[in-house]
Design a protein around this motif. Structure first.
Motif, PDB file in Angstrom:
ATOM      1  N   VAL A  83      10.027  -2.782   8.851  1.00 10.95           N
ATOM      2  CA  VAL A  83      11.088  -1.491   8.453  1.00 10.95           C
ATOM      3  C   VAL A  83      12.281  -2.273   8.215  1.00 10.95           C
ATOM      4  CG1 VAL A  83      10.141   0.228  10.836  1.00 10.95           C
ATOM      5  CG2 VAL A  83      11.278  -1.220  11.300  1.00 10.95           C
ATOM      6  N   ILE A  84      13.028  -1.447   7.681  1.00 12.26           N
ATOM      7  CA  ILE A  84      14.051  -1.924   7.445  1.00 12.26           C
ATOM      8  C   ILE A  84      15.209  -1.542   8.162  1.00 12.26           C
ATOM      9  CG2 ILE A  84      16.060  -2.399   5.042  1.00 12.26           C
ATOM     10  CD1 ILE A  84      13.409  -3.668   4.376  1.00 12.26           C
ATOM     11  N   ALA A  85      15.937  -2.636   8.606  1.00 15.12           N
ATOM     12  CA  ALA A  85      16.752  -2.373   9.637  1.00 15.12           C
ATOM     13  C   ALA A  85      17.704  -3.609   9.294  1.00 15.12           C
ATOM     14  CB  ALA A  85      16.848  -2.275  10.930  1.00 15.12           C
ATOM     15  N   ASP A  86      19.112  -2.742   8.980  1.00 16.32           N
ATOM     16  CA  ASP A  86      20.202  -3.408   9.054  1.00 16.32           C
ATOM     17  C   ASP A  86      20.292  -4.271   7.728  1.00 16.32           C
ATOM     18  OD1 ASP A  86      21.782  -2.290  10.492  1.00 16.32           O
ATOM     19  OD2 ASP A  86      20.941  -3.738  12.190  1.00 16.32           O
ATOM     20  N   ALA A  87      19.874  -4.310   6.817  1.00 13.54           N
ATOM     21  CA  ALA A  87      18.975  -4.331   5.664  1.00 13.54           C
ATOM     22  C   ALA A  87      18.326  -5.786   5.545  1.00 13.54           C
ATOM     23  CB  ALA A  87      20.672  -4.941   5.080  1.00 13.54           C
ATOM     24  N   LYS A 147       1.258  -6.264  13.133  1.00 12.82           N
ATOM     25  CA  LYS A 147       0.196  -6.884  12.290  1.00 12.82           C
ATOM     26  C   LYS A 147      -1.093  -6.465  12.202  1.00 12.82           C
ATOM     27  CE  LYS A 147       1.918 -11.962  12.229  1.00 12.82           C
ATOM     28  NZ  LYS A 147       2.175 -12.729  13.136  1.00 12.82           N
ATOM     29  N   CYS A 148      -1.677  -5.542  11.475  1.00 13.42           N
ATOM     30  CA  CYS A 148      -3.048  -4.687  11.785  1.00 13.42           C
ATOM     31  C   CYS A 148      -4.189  -6.165  11.434  1.00 13.42           C
ATOM     32  CB  CYS A 148      -2.897  -3.891  10.177  1.00 13.42           C
ATOM     33  SG  CYS A 148      -2.008  -2.814  11.511  1.00 13.42           S
ATOM     34  N   HIS A 149      -4.977  -6.334  12.492  1.00 11.34           N
ATOM     35  CA  HIS A 149      -6.410  -6.767  12.073  1.00 11.34           C
ATOM     36  C   HIS A 149      -7.618  -5.779  11.777  1.00 11.34           C
ATOM     37  CE1 HIS A 149      -4.036 -10.208  13.233  1.00 11.34           C
ATOM     38  NE2 HIS A 149      -3.099 -10.010  13.627  1.00 11.34           N
ATOM     39  N   ASP A 150      -8.816  -6.444  11.484  1.00  8.18           N
ATOM     40  CA  ASP A 150      -9.718  -5.653  11.277  1.00  8.18           C
ATOM     41  C   ASP A 150      -9.991  -4.935  12.789  1.00  8.18           C
ATOM     42  OD1 ASP A 150     -10.272  -7.185   9.989  1.00  8.18           O
ATOM     43  OD2 ASP A 150     -12.567  -8.895  10.481  1.00  8.18           O
ATOM     44  N   LEU A 186       0.835  -1.195   0.324  1.00  5.77           N
ATOM     45  CA  LEU A 186       0.264   0.060   0.322  1.00  5.77           C
ATOM     46  C   LEU A 186       0.570   1.565   0.005  1.00  5.77           C
ATOM     47  CD1 LEU A 186      -2.603   1.213   0.366  1.00  5.77           C
ATOM     48  CD2 LEU A 186      -2.468   0.667   2.702  1.00  5.77           C
ATOM     49  N   PHE A 187       2.065   1.498   1.326  1.00  5.14           N
ATOM     50  CA  PHE A 187       2.848   2.315   0.783  1.00  5.14           C
ATOM     51  C   PHE A 187       3.791   1.884   1.481  1.00  5.14           C
ATOM     52  CE2 PHE A 187       0.603   3.423   4.891  1.00  5.14           C
ATOM     53  CZ  PHE A 187       1.491   3.345   5.777  1.00  5.14           C
ATOM     54  N   GLN A 188       5.588   1.701   0.942  1.00  2.13           N
ATOM     55  CA  GLN A 188       6.678   2.086   1.383  1.00  2.13           C
ATOM     56  C   GLN A 188       7.368   2.813   2.013  1.00  2.13           C
ATOM     57  OE1 GLN A 188       8.174  -0.655  -1.140  1.00  2.13           O
ATOM     58  NE2 GLN A 188       8.251   0.804  -3.286  1.00  2.13           N
ATOM     59  N   ILE A 189       8.419   2.449   2.930  1.00  5.73           N
ATOM     60  CA  ILE A 189       9.355   3.778   3.130  1.00  5.73           C
ATOM     61  C   ILE A 189      10.197   4.292   2.367  1.00  5.73           C
ATOM     62  CG2 ILE A 189      11.490   3.728   3.972  1.00  5.73           C
ATOM     63  CD1 ILE A 189      11.075   0.875   5.911  1.00  5.73           C
ATOM     64  N   MET A 247       7.779   3.361   7.384  1.00  5.75           N
ATOM     65  CA  MET A 247       7.944   2.060   7.365  1.00  5.75           C
ATOM     66  C   MET A 247       6.906   1.360   6.213  1.00  5.75           C
ATOM     67  SD  MET A 247       4.631   1.528  10.380  1.00  5.75           S
ATOM     68  CE  MET A 247       5.607   2.350  11.410  1.00  5.75           C
ATOM     69  N   THR A 248       6.834   0.258   5.720  1.00  7.88           N
ATOM     70  CA  THR A 248       6.257  -0.654   5.177  1.00  7.88           C
ATOM     71  C   THR A 248       4.883  -1.282   5.356  1.00  7.88           C
ATOM     72  OG1 THR A 248       8.013  -0.483   3.101  1.00  7.88           O
ATOM     73  CG2 THR A 248       6.282  -2.382   3.012  1.00  7.88           C
ATOM     74  N   ALA A 249       3.803  -0.524   4.164  1.00 11.66           N
ATOM     75  CA  ALA A 249       2.401  -1.559   4.852  1.00 11.66           C
ATOM     76  C   ALA A 249       2.117  -2.950   4.001  1.00 11.66           C
ATOM     77  CB  ALA A 249       0.935  -0.492   4.367  1.00 11.66           C
TER      78      ALA A 249
END
Length: 638
Positions: free
Chosen positions: A67-71, A78-81, A44-47, A98-100
């Motif tokens: 998130v990307i940390a140290d590659a 986790k997002c639920h209803d 949906l969107f990323q860093i 962050m990335t969703a």
């Protein structure tokens, strides 16, 4: 109203913060909501993506936030209803951090921020919920179950203090803002802003704010040719100015900016536009304040990879403590937050050691003892810890103990780099004496408690103030059960501890002057730790053990609990609780001033009022001493 919007409003009203809105308000919002269908693994969107104009609620399916940390990709949540995510456009101007991504086929509702903003502005519960979710990245900060071990801290009670802290958290802002008068031209103001590298200027009349000009006014009104450079500044200024008082909190400032759709607030002497200008708060100041928010610090600790990272967070904690004291936030509250962050730093130090050494060969617990165990460590004092590992078969014992000694050495070395000095008495998990199996520890506590005095030189009462920082809760419980089983009707032990509590020198002389150091580097200073705080700490511990009060190690909270347990003496306990906070505050202020442990107070630097305040905080100690003598029938030192 169409049936889709009705269906959406019906769904939202079950979940916070939408449950704080009326159905009428929800229906209004629902008509402008977009329904987004996401296939499995769809992003949906990323860093670093530019911010969207909406935030999102999961209608069905699961969205992973990472998130990307140290590659490597680290899953944050986790997002639920009903969970909310993607709140960054509400509170910050920079790109997504962050990335969703859909974990399975999912449907999300995109709620346009422009539509939702007015509802937030009129409802502080909704704002607080969003602020808190944003600060912790927890989709529902109020959901205790979900919080367990998720992102913020392993201690669930922390979540409630989060919003309090948001409320209290002070703001640093520019207190020498650029000012100009209504007669200036746009050109003069533009030159002034360029020379001073400032992006805003307050227009004043007699030092009272009547308008504000920002970079964006210059771009939208001058660069587009709507007004000439020769126009007077009042043509392009925004007016009236939204004003606030000097000690405005982060949450209040955020609420006002959202409510008025402004990017700047003007600080004035009394909070109105009829008094002198004192400063200017920009949106950037809010973002910086957000970064030193306790929830954010704890998240950063969890992602830290080196002692250097952790040291920087420890230094930011010192700023947080200093600001909080400056703002007169209750000390018990600052203590809770500081101890959460201290514990998270210790926990991460143990984790980094395990990452280096490989998995532990047995279950274990790392306990902080002493002031860390009592959650009273506002200043960087030395580290005290013990390590307990579960019982193993004799043939494995040696290898297992070797592993844990290495773990202890690595962890204490990391903590030293962060800024916690090594304990001069060697009370640390890296010491062979204090790194042993559960059975050996149970024997150790039995011996201390049943034959005190025989080997009293190694009985330090700090071993009775402990808090698990990492590891197996059951191991800590086993120690607690041993302690309270041994304490039952153990006159010999209480006799010993009681006399130990009474052995400290009185804080005041017979003539009610302070008992100060007579020689050495701290000559004529008052030792607030040994003469004032320790007797209260010892007294609280003594009575807590005697009245079987488990699980409360903090001196202030022990006294509060004692007032409930032993009602006839409640006044004494409550006076001691209050005194403990007053004395701790003196010590903390002294320590912050001199960048040390604050143990020795220079009385000459105190105002007359503060000296009296300090003196009256010492009064309850006499009553506590009498109570110890009568309760444990101690007439003289045995």
């Amino acid at each position: 109203m169409n049936s889709i919007a009705e269906h959406i409003a019906d769904f939202l009203k079950e979940y916070p913060p939408f449950n704080h809105l009326t159905f009428q308000e929800l229906s209004e919002i629902a008509t402008s909501i977009r329904v987004v269908n996401l296939e499995k693994h769809k992003i949906l969107f990323q860093i670093n993506d530019a911010l969207h104009d909406s935030f999102y609620v999961v209608a069905s399916g699961v969205i992973n936030l990472s998130v990307i940390a140290d590659a490597e990709e680290t899953l944050l949540n986790k997002c639920h209803d009903g969970d909310i995510f993607g709140l960054r456009p509400f509170f910050a101007k920079n790109n997504y951090m962050m990335t969703a991504k859909a974990r399975e086929e999912s449907i999300v509702y995109a709620i346009p921020i422009a539509t939702f903003r007015p509802f937030v502005a009129n409802n502080s519960e909704v704002l607080n919920f969003l602020l808190e979710s944003f600060a912790t990245n927890t989709p529902n900060p109020k959901d205790k179950e979900n919080l367990r071990g998720k992102l913020i801290s392993d201690n669930v009670y922390y979540s409630d203090q989060q919003s309090e802290m948001q409320y209290f958290q002070s703001l640093n802002y520019n207190n020498s803002p650029l000012k100009t008068t209504i007669t200036s031209t746009v050109l003069e103001v533009a030159q002034l802003m360029t020379e001073t590298i400032m992006n805003n200027v307050i227009v004043c009349d007699n030092n009272m704010p009547i308008g504000i000009v920002t970079d964006s006014d210059m771009r939208s009104k001058i660069a587009t040719g709507r007004f000439p450079l020769t126009a007077s500044v009042d043509k392009i200024m925004s007016s009236p100015v939204i004003t606030v008082q000097e000690n405005v909190s982060l949450a209040e400032a955020q609420l006002l900016m959202i409510k008025h759709n402004m990017t700047h607030l003007c600080v004035t002497q009394d909070g109105t536009n009829k008094s002198a200008v004192k400063g200017i708060i920009s949106e950037r100041d809010l973002i910086i304040a957000q970064a030193s928010n306790p929830g954010v610090l704890i998240k950063e600790i969890k992602r830290s990879q080196t002692p250097k990272d952790l040291k920087q967070i420890r230094e930011r904690l010192a700023d947080l403590i200093q600001n909080s004291i400056h703002k007169n936030i209750p000390l018990s509250h600052i203590n809770n937050i500081a101890s959460e962050i201290n514990m998270a730093l210790i926990k991460r130090s143990v984790e980094l050691s395990i990452l280096e050494l490989g998995s532990p060969p047995a279950r274990f617990a790392w306990l902080s003892i002493g002031s860390q165990g009592r959650k009273e460590q506002l200043l960087p004092t030395d580290q005290d810890s013990i390590l307990i590992f579960e019982d193993v078969t004799p043939d494995k014992y040696r290898d297992v103990k070797d592993y844990f000694l290495k773990l202890g050495k690595k962890t204490t070395a990391t903590l030293e780099k962060i800024g916690y000095e090594l304990c001069p008495n060697g009370h640390m998990g890296s010491n062979m004496l204090w790194c042993k199996s559960l059975t050996d520890w149970v024997k150790q506590y039995n011996s201390w408690m049943n034959t005190p005095g025989e080997n009293s030189n190694d009985l330090s009462s700090i071993f009775f103030d402990y808090e698990i920082a990492f590891g197996e809760q059951k191991i800590e419980e086993a120690i607690t059960n041993t302690v309270f089983k041994n304490a039952k009707n153990n006159t010999l032990f209480f006799d010993f501890l009681g006399n130990d509590a009474l052995r400290k020198n009185a804080p005041l002389t017979f003539f009610k002057n302070f008992n100060v150091e007579e020689e050495g580097p701290n000559k004529n200073k008052f030792d607030i730790k040994t003469r004032a705080l320790m007797p209260l700490i010892d007294g609280a511990r003594l009575f807590a053990l005697n009245y079987n009060i488990k699980g409360i190690n903090n001196t202030y909270q022990r006294f509060k609990q004692l007032a409930i347990t032993d009602v006839k003496n409640s006044e004494i306990y409550l006076n001691c609780a209050e005194a403990f906070l007053v004395l701790s505050k003196f010590r903390t202020i002294e320590g912050l001033k001199n960048d040390d442990s604050g143990q020795f107070i220079n009385l000459n630097e105190l105002s007359k009022i503060d000296r009296e305040k300090l003196k009256s905080a010492l009064a309850p100690m006499k009553e506590l001493e009498e109570l110890i003598k009568s309760k444990f029938q101690l007439t003289q030192f045995s």
